[in-house]
Write a protein that holds these residues in place. Structure first.
Motif, PDB file in Angstrom:
ATOM      1  N   ALA A   1      32.916   6.062 -10.261  1.00 55.54           N
ATOM      2  CA  ALA A   1      33.561   6.745 -11.382  1.00 55.54           C
ATOM      3  C   ALA A   1      34.296   7.984 -10.898  1.00 55.54           C
ATOM      4  CB  ALA A   1      32.532   7.126 -12.441  1.00 55.54           C
ATOM      5  N   TYR A   2      35.449   8.265 -11.525  1.00 56.58           N
ATOM      6  CA  TYR A   2      36.245   9.454 -11.232  1.00 56.58           C
ATOM      7  C   TYR A   2      36.461  10.240 -12.523  1.00 56.58           C
ATOM      8  CZ  TYR A   2      37.407   7.701  -6.574  1.00 56.58           C
ATOM      9  OH  TYR A   2      37.343   7.263  -5.273  1.00 56.58           O
ATOM     10  N   SER A   3      36.407  11.546 -12.400  1.00 53.31           N
ATOM     11  CA  SER A   3      36.784  12.418 -13.520  1.00 53.31           C
ATOM     12  C   SER A   3      38.287  12.637 -13.441  1.00 53.31           C
ATOM     13  CB  SER A   3      36.054  13.761 -13.434  1.00 53.31           C
ATOM     14  OG  SER A   3      34.659  13.560 -13.494  1.00 53.31           O
ATOM     15  N   THR A   4      39.000  12.282 -14.491  1.00 55.69           N
ATOM     16  CA  THR A   4      40.458  12.393 -14.492  1.00 55.69           C
ATOM     17  C   THR A   4      40.925  13.177 -15.717  1.00 55.69           C
ATOM     18  OG1 THR A   4      40.994  10.430 -15.826  1.00 55.69           O
ATOM     19  CG2 THR A   4      40.456  10.065 -13.504  1.00 55.69           C
ATOM     20  N   ASN A   5      42.229  13.435 -15.760  1.00 54.03           N
ATOM     21  CA  ASN A   5      42.809  14.098 -16.927  1.00 54.03           C
ATOM     22  C   ASN A   5      42.793  13.208 -18.160  1.00 54.03           C
ATOM     23  OD1 ASN A   5      44.606  12.744 -15.112  1.00 54.03           O
ATOM     24  ND2 ASN A   5      46.340  13.381 -16.369  1.00 54.03           N
ATOM     25  N   PHE A   6      42.376  11.964 -17.990  1.00 52.27           N
ATOM     26  CA  PHE A   6      42.204  11.051 -19.126  1.00 52.27           C
ATOM     27  C   PHE A   6      40.730  10.777 -19.408  1.00 52.27           C
ATOM     28  CE2 PHE A   6      46.410   9.851 -17.451  1.00 52.27           C
ATOM     29  CZ  PHE A   6      47.182  10.074 -18.580  1.00 52.27           C
ATOM     30  N   GLY A   7      39.843  11.564 -18.761  1.00 57.81           N
ATOM     31  CA  GLY A   7      38.412  11.358 -18.930  1.00 57.81           C
ATOM     32  C   GLY A   7      37.836  10.576 -17.759  1.00 57.81           C
ATOM     33  N   ALA A   8      36.614  10.084 -17.918  1.00 59.55           N
ATOM     34  CA  ALA A   8      35.948   9.317 -16.866  1.00 59.55           C
ATOM     35  C   ALA A   8      36.588   7.943 -16.730  1.00 59.55           C
ATOM     36  CB  ALA A   8      34.461   9.178 -17.173  1.00 59.55           C
TER      37      ALA A   8
END
Length: 250
Positions: A209-216
């Protein structure tokens, strides 16, 4: 008196004739020198420990909207523990385990995806070996078995479309997999061997999982690669006894 002179003359004549006959006979041959015993073959039987170092050439994939190759050479090094059975003078069977450190791998920029290098991790195997001792000190072998190690997970990524910035939030995990390859080993002395080895390794796919500017965002990573390495081993076995010298018969 004349009789004595005639007797002495007869004896001298007989001795002279015997010497002439002996001179005409072929001389007796000296016995052949004993054959030197051949050098003892190296004994592969027994436990051994060692160390190795080399490179892992990544061949994994990072998937965000499309596959992105994870490639590039990273350092690989660690220790080895094994045991050999000398099944016959030429057939050697064994078990070997190793564990070590794996350096980071690079990820290529493909289309709109730009992943960073992967995190470092661990790598190890537990394998069977089947070898052929084709000369006194050389062994060639095939090997296959279990592999395990940290997955090839980029620490961050950017994507031009749809303008995504991601930071790894789950970290790496150790995955199981398989490995197979071949190698050659040379007995440098009665205790020390050196080897060169190639392995192909593939670990189970990873869900990260990655934390992004669109959420997880959950993504998939495949970890695989080619390993080229060299090593040195210390054997606790003793050299095989030399065969007895041949008995010369008349």
């Amino acid at each position: 008196m004349n009789d004595r002179l005639r007797l002495i003359g007869a004896l001298v004549g007989a001795l002279a004739a015997g010497s002439a006959i002996a001179a005409d006979l072929p001389s007796a041959k000296a016995p052949p020198a004993p054959l030197a015993a051949p050098a003892p073959a190296f004994s592969w039987q027994g436990f051994y420990v060692g160390a190795y170092a080399g490179a892992l050439l990544g061949e994994g994939t990072f998937t965000y909207l499309r596959d992105t190759p994870i490639r590039g050479a990273g350092f690989l090094g660690g220790g080895t523990l094994g045991y050999n059975w000398q099944w016959t003078p030429t057939i050697v069977l064994g078990l070997e385990a190793d564990f070590g450190y794996r350096g980071s791998q690079n990820a290529e920029t493909v289309g709109w995806n730009t992943p960073s290098a992967t995190e470092t991790g661990v790598f190890g195997t537990f394998r069977g070996r089947a070898g052929y001792a084709f000369t006194r000190n050389w062994l060639i072998y095939g090997t296959a078995g279990l592999a395990y190690g940290s997955d090839f997970v980029p620490t961050a990524f950017t994507s031009q479309l749809p303008l995504t910035l991601g930071q790894l939030s789950t970290g790496t995990t150790v995955r199981a997999g398989w490995t197979a390859g071949a190698g050659v080993e040379y007995a440098w002395s009665d205790k020390i061997t050196v080897k060169g080895e190639y392995l192909y390794t593939e670990l189970a796919d990873s869900g990260v999982a990655y934390s992004t500017n669109f959420g997880a965002v959950p993504l998939n990573v495949k970890s695989a690669g080619h390993i080229v390495r060299g090593g040195v081993n210390y054997h606790f076995a003793t050299p095989a006894a030399a065969p007895p010298a041949p008995i010369l018969t008349k």
